[in-house]
Design an enzyme around this catalytic site. Structure first.
Site, PDB file in Angstrom:
ATOM      1  N   LYS A 198      -3.340  15.553  11.742  1.00  0.00           N
ATOM      2  CA  LYS A 198      -4.691  15.026  11.589  1.00  0.00           C
ATOM      3  C   LYS A 198      -4.638  13.512  11.561  1.00  0.00           C
ATOM      4  CE  LYS A 198      -7.298  13.942   8.094  1.00  0.00           C
ATOM      5  NZ  LYS A 198      -8.117  12.851   8.708  1.00  0.00           N
ATOM      6  N   GLU A 240       4.340   9.123   1.248  1.00  0.00           N
ATOM      7  CA  GLU A 240       4.353   7.707   0.891  1.00  0.00           C
ATOM      8  C   GLU A 240       2.965   7.382   0.384  1.00  0.00           C
ATOM      9  OE1 GLU A 240       3.840   3.745   3.156  1.00  0.00           O
ATOM     10  OE2 GLU A 240       5.953   4.317   3.415  1.00  0.00           O
ATOM     11  N   CYS A 253       0.693  -0.237   2.717  1.00  0.00           N
ATOM     12  CA  CYS A 253       1.165   0.215   1.403  1.00  0.00           C
ATOM     13  C   CYS A 253       2.244  -0.687   0.830  1.00  0.00           C
ATOM     14  CB  CYS A 253       1.685   1.652   1.496  1.00  0.00           C
ATOM     15  SG  CYS A 253       0.422   2.871   1.908  1.00  0.00           S
ATOM     16  N   GLU A 258      -4.294  -1.229  -6.825  1.00  0.00           N
ATOM     17  CA  GLU A 258      -3.997  -1.649  -5.459  1.00  0.00           C
ATOM     18  C   GLU A 258      -5.280  -2.083  -4.756  1.00  0.00           C
ATOM     19  OE1 GLU A 258      -1.384   0.103  -1.753  1.00  0.00           O
ATOM     20  OE2 GLU A 258      -2.677   1.496  -2.847  1.00  0.00           O
TER      21      GLU A 258
END
Length: 537
Positions: free
Chosen positions: A201, A274, A308, A406
């Site tokens: 996806k 991750e 990230c 974050e």
């Protein structure tokens, strides 16, 4: 937004987006047509895809359903049963041809990545390099990794033990929008070359990059049914994939990663993820100041900070704090910011209105609570709908949200520390542990790097050094992920280890005529002798 810097009197170099490159426009028309007639993705409700440079719709794909995912898995499983019997040498040849095709179509791939994400060209080129590097690495390693290996047994003469690696079946892959090329296929490469099928996806915001790069893989010889791409919402398509796959590879937020982990955990299915990070960078007093200032800019603002492993907090030793801060801020203020397909842009757009709102919210919150903006801190609608200046903050208070959360954008805060011990302490003061960086003399950096609780630590580089060390597995500690990509682990995680052992001549329990107590005494003595003479089983 209100702030106390002088950036209102400065202007970033403005660069504007021209017309689409001709080949890109033609490829986009073809991929859109294929999406509409269902030849590359499920026929379903329409999902419009936006180009961040202008905010205009560039095409659309179908919104897949659970039934679409079910059918995709049925096709993939049929294809996988044949694929696992294809000789490794033939699989290798396909991926080496794919490697060459990626490099041959470099500019087209870069164009598509930029069109869908709004990133600058250099950041898009990073994705091309990564895909080619992964394809070549695993093509060259797969025969050695999958070759049956002799293993020691407790009684080497009486037993012959062989370890096999069998493909798992159908791997599910859910990838994000920020690196649609790298994360759209680089994790699929080792899964496929190991003998698995893939149901993937791609993110709904960036489907055309995935469609394009898998098209190149089909052209290189990969069986078409072996990879099934299903576009659509994560809560529908992503959940359906997690409920059916034999292994799940996910890149995205920690929140979503935990939900998917629960889904596959209930089925006892393997999982690699991750997840998020609040990545620290330490600047030592013995660093090369100019080199560090440049390197930290790259570490914080590559890909518009939307990755990230990007650095979001910097700890600088007191002795050089003022000098480093001045050099760093000057470099940030001199950055070129803009849209377009030229190589001169240092930072592109944010990816969407949601990303812009998130970044603005974090900076406004920090400023309202007392932080000072030394560079950036402004939305730039004159350049495009989602542009935001690369931003440097200092004096960020403890209660500001971005101290621990974050941001995933071009925002970094700088903090003075009395020494490196304090820097390491602050670096580790987080629930995350994805990436970290140290700028220092090598001897200093190698001393403190192992003390940082992060899955990767780059020395005198922000993140590319560790990312490109492809033989070394890379993953997150704490809430930044599970398992690894890259290295041998990056392929073997997609296999089931099988122990096949032959017992020869007599039972491992000894001759039938030998009493059990006598046999136990003999084996006890043998085990003691093995330890004394350091004999491995």
């Amino acid at each position: 937004m209100t702030h106390t810097s002088d950036t209102s009197n400065r202007t970033f170099k403005r660069l504007t987006c021209g017309p689409l490159p001709e080949q890109l426009a033609a490829e986009l028309r073809e991929l859109s047509a294929n999406a509409r007639n269902g030849s590359l993705t499920a026929e379903a409700e329409k999902l419009e895809v936006e180009g961040p440079f202008t905010g205009e719709t560039i095409g659309w794909v179908g919104a897949g359903t659970e039934d679409d995912v079910e059918q995709a898995f049925a096709r993939a499983r049929r294809a996988q049963r044949s694929w696992e019997n294809v000789p490794v040498s033939e699989r290798k040849a396909i991926f080496l041809r794919f490697h060459d095709s990626v490099l041959r179509n470099r500019d087209l791939l870069i164009d598509m990545v930029q069109l869908e994400t709004g990133k600058n060209r250099a950041s898009a080129f990073d994705e091309v390099m990564d895909v080619a590097n992964n394809a070549r690495y695993y093509a060259q390693r797969v025969a050695r990794l999958l070759k049956p290996k002799k293993r020691r047994s407790a009684l080497p003469i009486l037993s012959k033990s062989i370890q096999y690696h069998q493909p798992l079946g159908v791997v599910g892959q859910i990838s994000p929008w920020n690196y649609p090329l790298t994360l759209g296929i680089s994790d699929a490469v080792p899964a496929l070359i190991a003998g698995n099928a893939v149901v993937a996806k791609p993110d709904s915001a960036t489907p055309f990059t995935a469609l394009l790069v898998f098209k190149l893989l089909y052209e290189a010889g990969l069986p078409r049914e072996l990879v099934q791409l299903v576009t659509g919402a994560g809560r529908v398509v992503g959940t359906a994939i997690a409920e059916r796959c034999d292994f799940l590879m996910f890149t995205g937020s920690t929140k979503t990663g935990k939900i998917l982990g629960e889904t596959v955990g209930r089925r006892l299915v393997g999982y690699s993820a991750e997840l998020g990070g609040k990545n620290p960078l330490i600047v030592s007093a013995d660093t090369d100041l100019d080199y560090a200032a440049r390197g930290v800019v790259d570490a914080c603002y590559s890909n518009s900070g939307q990755l990230c492993v990007a650095i979001e907090r910097v700890y600088v030793e007191d002795a050089i704090y003022e000098a480093f801060l001045a050099a760093f801020v000057d470099r940030v203020k001199a950055m070129t910011l803009g849209a377009g397909f030229g190589w001169e842009v240092q930072m592109g757009s944010l990816a969407s209105a949601d990303q812009l709102d998130t970044v603005v919210g974090y900076v406004d919150d920090a400023v309202a609570k007392g932080a000072t903006v030394l560079a950036g801190g402004k939305h730039r609608p004159d350049l495009g709908p989602y542009f935001y200046e690369p931003t440097v903050l200092v004096d960020v208070p403890e209660d500001a949200k971005l101290r621990r959360e974050e941001v995933f954008g071009p925002v970094v805060y700088i903090e003075r520390v009395e020494d490196l011990d304090r820097a390491v302490e602050l670096a580790n003061d987080t629930s995350y542990g994805l990436n970290a960086s140290v700028f220092a003399k090598p001897s200093t950096a190698h001393r403190i790097a192992p003390a940082i609780a992060a899955g990767s630590v780059s020395i005198n580089d922000g993140y590319t050094a560790s990312w490109c060390a492809i033989e070394n597995p890379m993953g997150g500690m704490k809430e930044s992920g599970v398992s690894h990509r890259h290295g041998d682990d990056g392929l073997l995680k997609y296999t089931a280890m099988q122990n096949v052992t032959e017992q020869r001549f007599m039972s491992i329990r000894g001759p039938e005529a030998l009493g059990r107590k006598t046999y136990a005494n003999i084996m006890t003595a043998a085990l003691r002798a093995g330890k004394a003479f350091k004999i491995l089983p």
